[in-house]
Design a protein around this motif. Sequence first.
Motif, short mmCIF file in Angstrom:
data_model
loop_
_atom_site.label_atom_id
_atom_site.label_comp_id
_atom_site.label_asym_id
_atom_site.label_seq_id
_atom_site.Cartn_x
_atom_site.Cartn_y
_atom_site.Cartn_z
N GLY A 299 0.95 -1.21 0.03
CA GLY A 299 -0.15 -0.04 -0.20
C GLY A 299 1.01 1.25 0.10
N GLU A 300 2.03 1.38 0.89
CA GLU A 300 2.95 2.45 0.62
C GLU A 300 3.61 2.62 -0.60
OE1 GLU A 300 5.33 1.80 4.05
OE2 GLU A 300 3.49 1.76 5.52
N GLY A 301 3.58 1.57 -1.54
CA GLY A 301 4.34 1.52 -2.62
C GLY A 301 5.73 1.17 -2.51
N LYS A 302 6.09 0.59 -1.38
CA LYS A 302 7.48 -0.07 -1.25
C LYS A 302 7.86 -1.26 -1.57
CE LYS A 302 8.22 2.92 2.71
NZ LYS A 302 8.53 3.14 4.38
N LEU A 303 6.86 -2.09 -2.04
CA LEU A 303 6.89 -3.52 -2.59
C LEU A 303 5.77 -3.49 -3.67
CD1 LEU A 303 7.13 -5.90 0.42
CD2 LEU A 303 8.94 -4.95 -1.13
N THR A 304 6.22 -4.15 -4.91
CA THR A 304 5.19 -4.70 -5.77
C THR A 304 4.43 -6.14 -5.35
OG1 THR A 304 7.00 -5.93 -6.99
CG2 THR A 304 6.70 -3.43 -7.51
N ASN A 305 3.69 -6.44 -6.09
CA ASN A 305 3.22 -7.79 -5.63
C ASN A 305 4.14 -8.94 -5.83
OD1 ASN A 305 0.22 -7.16 -4.60
ND2 ASN A 305 -0.28 -7.04 -6.85
N LYS A 306 5.02 -8.79 -6.86
CA LYS A 306 5.79 -9.68 -7.13
C LYS A 306 7.05 -9.94 -5.91
CE LYS A 306 9.13 -11.31 -10.64
NZ LYS A 306 9.55 -10.89 -12.13
N LEU A 307 7.44 -8.51 -5.89
CA LEU A 307 8.51 -8.35 -4.70
C LEU A 307 7.78 -8.87 -3.42
CD1 LEU A 307 10.06 -4.86 -5.55
CD2 LEU A 307 10.80 -7.10 -5.93
N ALA A 308 6.79 -8.42 -3.06
CA ALA A 308 6.18 -9.12 -2.05
C ALA A 308 6.09 -10.71 -1.65
CB ALA A 308 4.65 -8.48 -1.68
N ARG A 309 5.63 -11.13 -2.58
CA ARG A 309 5.77 -12.63 -2.79
C ARG A 309 7.32 -13.28 -2.32
NH1 ARG A 309 1.89 -12.07 -6.69
NH2 ARG A 309 3.40 -12.10 -8.56
N GLN A 310 8.20 -12.47 -2.96
CA GLN A 310 9.47 -12.78 -2.63
C GLN A 310 9.94 -12.74 -0.94
OE1 GLN A 310 12.67 -11.40 -5.24
NE2 GLN A 310 10.94 -10.97 -6.96
N ALA A 311 9.18 -11.54 -0.58
CA ALA A 311 9.68 -11.24 0.84
C ALA A 311 8.72 -12.35 1.71
CB ALA A 311 9.07 -9.80 1.42
N VAL A 312 7.62 -12.82 1.45
CA VAL A 312 7.10 -13.75 2.10
C VAL A 312 7.63 -14.93 1.99
CG1 VAL A 312 4.85 -15.24 1.97
CG2 VAL A 312 4.60 -12.73 1.98
N ASP A 313 8.24 -15.39 0.99
CA ASP A 313 9.09 -16.56 0.85
C ASP A 313 10.33 -16.53 1.65
OD1 ASP A 313 7.25 -17.40 -1.53
OD2 ASP A 313 8.63 -16.90 -2.98
N GLY A 314 10.94 -15.58 1.84
CA GLY A 314 11.98 -15.33 2.64
C GLY A 314 11.49 -15.74 4.37
N VAL A 315 10.46 -15.21 4.72
CA VAL A 315 9.81 -15.37 5.92
C VAL A 315 9.58 -16.85 6.15
CG1 VAL A 315 7.89 -14.96 7.59
CG2 VAL A 315 8.99 -13.05 6.26
N LEU A 316 8.97 -17.49 5.06
CA LEU A 316 8.75 -19.02 5.22
C LEU A 316 9.67 -19.70 5.10
CD1 LEU A 316 5.72 -18.92 2.74
CD2 LEU A 316 5.39 -19.18 4.97
N ALA A 317 10.98 -19.36 4.70
CA ALA A 317 12.27 -19.86 4.95
C ALA A 317 13.24 -19.51 5.89
CB ALA A 317 12.87 -19.48 3.54
N GLY A 318 12.38 -18.95 6.87
CA GLY A 318 13.18 -18.59 8.20
C GLY A 318 14.41 -17.57 8.11
N GLU A 319 14.23 -16.53 7.04
CA GLU A 319 15.13 -15.79 7.09
C GLU A 319 14.94 -14.34 7.99
OE1 GLU A 319 15.58 -14.90 2.76
OE2 GLU A 319 15.72 -16.83 2.22
N GLY A 320 13.91 -14.32 8.59
CA GLY A 320 13.57 -13.24 9.49
C GLY A 320 12.34 -12.54 9.17
#
Length: 395
Positions: A299-320
């Motif tokens: 919503g703040e324009g700091k992530l696109t949907n594609k980048l957001a999915r990559q961020a979620v993948d990182g969380v699911l992988a235990g990266e923080g």
Amino acid sequence: ISQYDEPIAHDGYLDIVLDDGTPCRVEIERAHMEEDTAKLTHLGGAGGRIRGATASLVDANRAGIPLIEIVTKPIEGAGARAPEVARAYVTALRELVKALGVSDVRMDQGSMRVDSNLSLRPIGTTEFGTRTESKNINSLKSVEQAVRFEMQRQAACLVNGVEIVQETRHYQETDGTTAKGRPKETMADYRYFNDPDLPPVLAPAEWVEEIRATLPEMPWIRRARIQEEWGLKDEEMRDLVNAGALELIIATVEAGAGATESRSWWVAYLAQKANEAGTDLEGLAITPAQVARVIALIGEGKLTNKLARQAVDGVLAGEGDIDEVVAARGLEVVRDDGAIEKAVEDALAANPDIVEKYRAGNKKVTGAIVGQVMKTTRGKADPAQVNKIIAEKLG
């Protein structure tokens, strides 16, 4: 130690709704308190099960922990829908216990387990058939599978004239079957006797009413309210409940996200990830607050949907946490007008045919330019900003 002739509660019921909206009332015989026993860990068997195990270890650490056993009355007439009824009942009961704060009801961790008793009664007869009990089922899917398998197994026995033995059976998650355990005791075999050191449990009416006044909103009432507020159809609400997504979506909304965006993340991308991991939504290593943070960054324009999915993948992988993954992976949207403008200019220069078609009136061809810019910036450019610069460059 178990309550015997004076259970803490008796003669109740729980109303449930099946997948197609059919209502069903499950009568409850009793709810009695017990002390948990030691835990057996089986070695060598598939999934820690006793079948195929070469040894068993006794863990007495949880012995004496209080538990509640809730026993239903026979659910008659369910017929072919018995597996569905069983799953719907356990789902509703689990939801209620969690809402009351009694337990986290994590079936995979042993906070809630199910024993399913089943017998078949030939049409036209009045006496119950011989029953079997499938023990320690630890997921909603397994409840349905265990009941269905036992129905099919017992039916085959009856058709082929094979005697059904009253026994406990062990559910096998690997193939959805049940395996013979031990002969099932009758009431007399338990040899109940009183413990002289245990006084009666007395619940004064005033105390009961005091507790009743502090109860939270019941799940079915909350669900109806949420459904009206979100404008959902009955089938949409049932899908959310059956997917185990409703409470997660509500928690995401309570963390500050919009209802529509929260639903989209949990029932689409995260449901896909859960399916790939062979778990349910609650088993994913991401919290509603983290999902709400992702939605906020979009919503703040700091992530696109594609980048957001990559961020979620990182969380699911235990990266923080979300912000840690975004920083570590360098995912935040590029806001450098100069860099984006240069990428647009390069893309236009490399595609003169697209520029010509655009100026001839075909405005849709700019999608290819946007795609090339996003590729150049590794998906970090803001698509809206890219489109704006393209429009400016092409007049």
